[in-house]
Design a protein around this motif. Structure first.
Motif, PDB file in Angstrom:
ATOM      1  N   SER A  63      -6.025 -63.315   4.135  1.00 30.44           N
ATOM      2  CA  SER A  63      -5.642 -62.156   4.951  1.00 30.44           C
ATOM      3  C   SER A  63      -4.391 -62.456   5.765  1.00 30.44           C
ATOM      4  N   ILE A  64      -4.308 -63.704   6.227  1.00 28.39           N
ATOM      5  CA  ILE A  64      -3.102 -64.074   6.982  1.00 28.39           C
ATOM      6  C   ILE A  64      -1.884 -63.888   6.085  1.00 28.39           C
ATOM      7  N   ARG A  65      -1.989 -64.432   4.880  1.00 24.77           N
ATOM      8  CA  ARG A  65      -0.848 -64.331   3.953  1.00 24.77           C
ATOM      9  C   ARG A  65      -0.559 -62.864   3.594  1.00 24.77           C
ATOM     10  N   ASP A  66      -1.601 -62.096   3.365  1.00 21.41           N
ATOM     11  CA  ASP A  66      -1.403 -60.698   2.982  1.00 21.41           C
ATOM     12  C   ASP A  66      -0.757 -59.877   4.104  1.00 21.41           C
ATOM     13  N   SER A  67      -1.056 -60.246   5.347  1.00 17.25           N
ATOM     14  CA  SER A  67      -0.517 -59.471   6.470  1.00 17.25           C
ATOM     15  C   SER A  67       1.017 -59.546   6.506  1.00 17.25           C
ATOM     16  N   LEU A  68       1.567 -60.624   5.981  1.00 20.26           N
ATOM     17  CA  LEU A  68       3.022 -60.782   6.033  1.00 20.26           C
ATOM     18  C   LEU A  68       3.715 -59.711   5.204  1.00 20.26           C
ATOM     19  N   GLY A  69       3.207 -59.492   3.987  1.00 18.88           N
ATOM     20  CA  GLY A  69       3.778 -58.450   3.136  1.00 18.88           C
ATOM     21  C   GLY A  69       3.535 -57.074   3.726  1.00 18.88           C
ATOM     22  N   GLU A  70       2.338 -56.908   4.281  1.00 16.48           N
ATOM     23  CA  GLU A  70       1.989 -55.607   4.846  1.00 16.48           C
ATOM     24  C   GLU A  70       2.858 -55.246   6.046  1.00 16.48           C
ATOM     25  N   SER A  71       3.305 -56.272   6.786  1.00 21.58           N
ATOM     26  CA  SER A  71       4.114 -56.004   7.979  1.00 21.58           C
ATOM     27  C   SER A  71       5.452 -55.367   7.610  1.00 21.58           C
ATOM     28  N   TRP A  72       5.804 -55.459   6.324  1.00 22.57           N
ATOM     29  CA  TRP A  72       7.053 -54.827   5.862  1.00 22.57           C
ATOM     30  C   TRP A  72       6.868 -53.330   5.609  1.00 22.57           C
ATOM     31  N   GLY A  73       5.644 -52.885   5.673  1.00 26.54           N
ATOM     32  CA  GLY A  73       5.347 -51.525   5.230  1.00 26.54           C
ATOM     33  C   GLY A  73       5.628 -50.451   6.263  1.00 26.54           C
ATOM     34  N   GLY A  74       6.284 -50.788   7.332  1.00 27.76           N
ATOM     35  CA  GLY A  74       6.598 -49.755   8.317  1.00 27.76           C
ATOM     36  C   GLY A  74       6.279 -50.234   9.711  1.00 27.76           C
ATOM     37  N   GLY A  75       6.522 -49.392  10.700  1.00 25.73           N
ATOM     38  CA  GLY A  75       6.231 -49.764  12.077  1.00 25.73           C
ATOM     39  C   GLY A  75       7.486 -50.174  12.813  1.00 25.73           C
ATOM     40  N   MET A  76       8.367 -50.918  12.117  1.00 31.19           N
ATOM     41  CA  MET A  76       9.641 -51.327  12.739  1.00 31.19           C
ATOM     42  C   MET A  76      10.725 -51.238  11.678  1.00 31.19           C
ATOM     43  N   PRO A  77      11.932 -50.930  12.089  1.00 35.81           N
ATOM     44  CA  PRO A  77      13.038 -50.999  11.123  1.00 35.81           C
ATOM     45  C   PRO A  77      13.221 -52.447  10.642  1.00 35.81           C
ATOM     46  N   ILE A  78      13.326 -52.612   9.349  1.00 33.01           N
ATOM     47  CA  ILE A  78      13.437 -53.962   8.789  1.00 33.01           C
ATOM     48  C   ILE A  78      14.521 -53.984   7.716  1.00 33.01           C
ATOM     49  N   TYR A  79      15.365 -54.995   7.778  1.00 29.36           N
ATOM     50  CA  TYR A  79      16.261 -55.291   6.665  1.00 29.36           C
ATOM     51  C   TYR A  79      15.532 -56.331   5.811  1.00 29.36           C
ATOM     52  N   LYS A  80      15.182 -55.951   4.591  1.00 30.54           N
ATOM     53  CA  LYS A  80      14.283 -56.823   3.843  1.00 30.54           C
ATOM     54  C   LYS A  80      14.868 -57.221   2.485  1.00 30.54           C
ATOM     55  N   TYR A  81      14.631 -58.456   2.122  1.00 32.75           N
ATOM     56  CA  TYR A  81      15.186 -59.006   0.881  1.00 32.75           C
ATOM     57  C   TYR A  81      14.146 -59.849   0.155  1.00 32.75           C
ATOM     58  N   ASP A  82      14.216 -59.763  -1.172  1.00 42.96           N
ATOM     59  CA  ASP A  82      13.322 -60.541  -2.042  1.00 42.96           C
ATOM     60  C   ASP A  82      14.239 -61.403  -2.899  1.00 42.96           C
ATOM     61  N   LEU A  83      14.381 -62.660  -2.540  1.00 43.25           N
ATOM     62  CA  LEU A  83      15.432 -63.486  -3.150  1.00 43.25           C
ATOM     63  C   LEU A  83      14.868 -64.666  -3.931  1.00 43.25           C
ATOM     64  N   GLY A  84      15.528 -65.000  -5.028  1.00 39.29           N
ATOM     65  CA  GLY A  84      15.178 -66.206  -5.768  1.00 39.29           C
ATOM     66  C   GLY A  84      16.233 -67.264  -5.509  1.00 39.29           C
ATOM     67  N   MET A  85      15.796 -68.476  -5.215  1.00 41.84           N
ATOM     68  CA  MET A  85      16.759 -69.547  -4.945  1.00 41.84           C
ATOM     69  C   MET A  85      16.147 -70.903  -5.241  1.00 41.84           C
ATOM     70  N   PRO A  86      17.012 -71.893  -5.538  1.00 37.15           N
ATOM     71  CA  PRO A  86      16.472 -73.251  -5.647  1.00 37.15           C
ATOM     72  C   PRO A  86      15.724 -73.605  -4.355  1.00 37.15           C
ATOM     73  N   VAL A  87      14.572 -74.231  -4.496  1.00 32.62           N
ATOM     74  CA  VAL A  87      13.684 -74.474  -3.348  1.00 32.62           C
ATOM     75  C   VAL A  87      14.397 -75.133  -2.148  1.00 32.62           C
ATOM     76  N   PRO A  88      15.235 -76.150  -2.357  1.00 31.01           N
ATOM     77  CA  PRO A  88      15.851 -76.793  -1.191  1.00 31.01           C
ATOM     78  C   PRO A  88      16.709 -75.839  -0.348  1.00 31.01           C
ATOM     79  N   MET A  89      17.221 -74.766  -0.953  1.00 27.75           N
ATOM     80  CA  MET A  89      18.075 -73.833  -0.216  1.00 27.75           C
ATOM     81  C   MET A  89      17.291 -72.675   0.382  1.00 27.75           C
ATOM     82  N   LEU A  90      16.031 -72.602   0.032  1.00 27.78           N
ATOM     83  CA  LEU A  90      15.236 -71.403   0.319  1.00 27.78           C
ATOM     84  C   LEU A  90      15.230 -71.033   1.808  1.00 27.78           C
ATOM     85  N   TYR A  91      14.926 -72.004   2.638  1.00 34.44           N
ATOM     86  CA  TYR A  91      14.814 -71.670   4.063  1.00 34.44           C
ATOM     87  C   TYR A  91      16.142 -71.811   4.805  1.00 34.44           C
TER      88      TYR A  91
END
Lengths: 541, 541
Positions: free
Chosen positions: B400-428
């Motif tokens: 549920s903790i993990r699921d809440s993160l995706g759900e928090s994108w579903g509205g409530g606040m304006p969000i600039y959101k991105y779904d990106l693929g990257m080599p793991v070392p550059m990810l964060y």
């Protein structure tokens, strides 16, 4: 063999399997570097193989294609330098020197190409293809030339572009396990490179020592690890491909998720070089398993083979890495037609044999799972006898038995051979029905011409390797086998070629597995990707 | 939580995880059947969302497309009968009634379609498309309408062909594990069907309760099981697809190996309905695991996240089924913007969290592997705290903790959101650099407009979900985020959309991830497959 199970014996305590086993499976290296010596060892003169244009008169040379001229050769030498161009000029280099490139492993086909080009870079490939496309010179992309359906040799005088000189590993990321390399890397070399880093190529097949990863991808090679690691459509993350007009498609992604538009690389996996030439590869590789085990069973029926497979999926589950079966007849030809040195560790013969391999990360856990699995099988009467490899030598011995089956197809006797995909329950039914059919028609038995109908293959992938061993090629026999086999496959929604591909051999049978609408769509794709049709002509469609 | 690890505590004996856990993970069911109630619970009036044609004036309606006429509606009713045609006539059915079909989950887009067609068979789909193609009526293929990039809603007045009424499971083979079903089967229903047979869909994502398998395939959905079971390109064995001209491509193979010509089905995986409409699916499904475990860690740095991942690949290896990470900021918005009811089982906050899930066939073995893994991590100082779920309730709590993160994108606040693929070392690194950039420009902090930059995602797949939470949409802020984010991704050979796809939202950014030659080839393929361009226009390319 100290771990033989019999109905009267108890399963003993699991024994340790040396960790050195990982990756030590003996490979039989054939082709093309060893093609000539292999001919010698089998007492076959390569010259005996007629040109495909003579043996298969149904193929007509496309008159749109230009014949190669000295000016073309000069141009190629400008691009590649002299060493990259092997031309049969009859003086320094003879036709026989080009035999390893013109002729296929099964000695069914012999092209008549006069020139082999060996580029070193994708830019060189692009320059070559751009020129060939402009000049309407047909080409055959070639890797290790281990195709068993004639996909990697010319039919007429097509220019061979061989990737052997493109053999560098470009990058490896130890976090993701993604390796990026040239198309010409030999599969076994790539696997050895990864072994040093505790990773493994998710693909294994008999020709490992000669075949190249670019060719594996272009033919969507399956092999024995597919059951565990899945197909190349899932494991290839990126490709670098040159289109017929010299356009380089740089799609060497190293990402597992990258949904940006059409996944173009998928088109080149399994299209046998007819849509473009693969020059670079990114591959997702799994961690190498610390614990590897192999067990061999003797079984009384194909029903028991299927039950054993179901049981393996349940009990071995995540550690199951191969599930191979063969019948007694296949074993006979493996033993008599190959030079393999192995011992079948059972006191008596069985109608069926199953080889199960597991790969896991914890030796004790794996052995415990295997013990439970075998005990169950034994108690339920699904297996008659069983043996587990206890060291690298025994492990290799068991795999040698399996390898000999494929090798027995490589010559020595005339063979009608098929690589078929079918729902598992129907897999062996075809062998039985064909055996009955040929017997009824009086063409199977000691009197010949057919000596035996045999079947082996990958149960987990629904893949049957069917063969009719004969004393000679015979028209009546052939007419009884085909189209019967293909009609059976069509009836059961099977595939006329499971993992070997279409190439020259099977291209005319595509209609048994694909609808006219499918074939028409393929032709439209071919037209848009290769308008002049210069890429590996007379193959696939 | 009795299995909390702290630096001072010893790891206790492995505890039993109830076998009932399998498949009991709580899902949050959104869309489209619950779209309106979901709006209500968030106090959002659907009407507030402007038409895409107004909010995105860069899209121009293609004048080649005919506007729908009463004669067209009549024709559709002839094909489908009255019940299969939902027309907003302003009398019986209002525009609002069509909102669940016209509007997307993120409330970013609102099409203005007046008609939804709900065929029941592939033949009906073929008749519809053939007619639409002849009449140049543009269409949007639609499944559960859970796309988060606007791929499944019209931009203008495109006709919606919804697969909800095509929801039959056609066949299942317990030996091979291959299931064949209609495109409109809801993912969760399909998984429940398989659960009863001890198999599992090799795909899991938050929208499971609403999304349909045809849509999953058309968008090449990734989700949390990809790490273990691989992508749909490997797991889809066959597709039934209708082309724009009504041609049915019957490629519903159930074989793992079938190399007969080009693998056409691959083209439709991830092409978002722009090349054809998926109506039937054959899927390879793995055996369901008897033993399922979840562990949550608190960590001090992203380096530790990476080391933990490497360790998991080695120690958990074949039983590793998910490896998810998030930062403290993501957790904050998950906790405050969603109605999820969960408890974070740590006494203090950590900069990073990792959720590891294992699926295996032997509970004791799995727990032993997990214990060794955690003991190692703890001894090496890679984790600060850890907890293992001990029953279904705790397991669901962690997810549920993990699921809440995706759900928090579903509205409530304006969000600039991105779904990106990257080599793991550059990810964060991108999250950190963007945070620094926005701070330096004085737009991030309590004064706003940006409140926080957050990152979570699937480490094992190199997939980052990046978000800038803001108090309002702001032009200066937007200009600081884009194209910066895309340029970073391009520089590191990443993907501008990892698993969400292009749709309306990302189609203009394809150039950051694909070369002009790639895009040109895609356009040529589109032209040959859909000459009139009626299939899901304004999307992908």
């Amino acid at each position: 063999m100290s771990y033989i199970l019999t109905r009267s014996s108890q399963i003993s305590t699991p024994l340790k399997l040396a960790s050195v086993l990982c990756g030590t499976r003996a490979q039989f290296n054939f082709l093309p570097t060893r093609l000539l010596s292999s001919y010698a060892s089998r007492n076959i003169t390569p010259k005996q193989v007629p040109y495909t244009s003579d043996s298969h008169p149904q193929f007509k040379r496309n008159k749109q294609f230009k014949k190669i001229t000295p000016a073309d050769i000069k141009h190629f030498k400008n691009i590649l330098s002299t060493t990259g161009v092997i031309e049969a000029d009859g003086v320094h280099i003879t036709e026989e020197d080009l035999l390893p490139y013109n002729q296929d492993w099964f000695q069914s086909y012999r092209g008549n190409s006069k020139v082999v080009l060996k580029p070193r870079t994708v830019q060189e490939v692009a320059q070559l293809l751009k020129y060939c496309n402009q000049e309407k010179l047909a080409v055959v992309p070639q890797g290790g030339n281990t195709s068993v359906c004639g996909a990697s040799v010319p039919v007429f005088d097509e220019i061979i572009i061989n990737t052997s000189n493109m053999n560098k590993i470009r990058a490896f990321d130890p976090i993701s396990g993604v390796v990026t390399c040239d198309a010409g890397c030999v599969l076994e070399n790539l696997d050895n490179y990864l072994a040093e880093r505790d990773y493994i190529v998710p693909l294994d097949l008999g020709a490992k020592g000669s075949c190249q990863i670019g060719g594996n991808i272009s033919t969507n090679a399956g092999g024995i690890r597919l059951l565990r690691y899945g197909s190349l459509h899932g494991n290839v993350l990126g490709l670098e491909v040159v289109l017929s007009d010299g356009t380089i498609l740089d799609n060497l992604s190293t990402l597992r998720k990258a949904n940006t538009g059409y996944d173009l690389k998928q088109l080149f996996i399994g299209s046998e070089g007819t849509l473009g030439m693969v020059t670079g590869v990114s591959l997702l590789t799994p961690r190498r398993s610390k614990s590897v085990n192999a067990v061999l069973f003797g079984l009384n029926s194909f029903d028991h083979v299927q039950e054993t497979f179901m049981n393996a999926k349940e009990k071995l589950n995540e550690i199951l890495s191969a599930f191979e079966f063969w019948d007694e007849s296949s074993l006979h030809y493996g033993q008599t037609l190959t030079a393999k040195n192995y011992r079948v560790p059972f006191d008596k013969k069985y109608p069926f044999y199953v080889l199960v391999e597991t790969r896991g990360s914890h030796e004790d856990h794996d052995r415990e799972k295997l013990d439970t699995f075998m005990e169950d099988l034994f108690n339920q009467g699904q297996i008659e006898d069983g043996v587990i490899a206890q060291d690298a030598s025994q492990f290799n011995n068991l795999w040698s038995i399996r390898d000999s089956l494929g090798e027995s197809w490589g010559g020595g006797m005339p063979i009608y051979k098929y690589d078929l995909g079918m729902p598992v329950p129907m897999l062996y039914k075809l062998v039985e029905m064909l055996r009955e059919r040929l017997t009824q028609h009086g063409v199977l038995g000691p009197q010949g011409p057919a000596k035996d109908v045999t079947g082996f293959g990958h149960i987990g992938d629904g893949n049957l390797h069917l063969a009719v061993f004969a004393e000679r090629y015979d028209q009546k026999l052939a007419a009884l086998i085909e189209p019967y086999v293909f009609e059976f496959v069509e009836k059961h929604q099977g595939s006329v070629t499971a993992e070997h591909g279409l190439g020259i051999k099977n291209s005319s049978f595509i209609g048994y597995s694909k609808s006219p609408a499918m074939v028409d769509t393929m032709k439209r794709l071919k037209k848009v990707m290769d308008p002049n049709g210069i890429m590996n002509p007379y193959k696939v469609i």
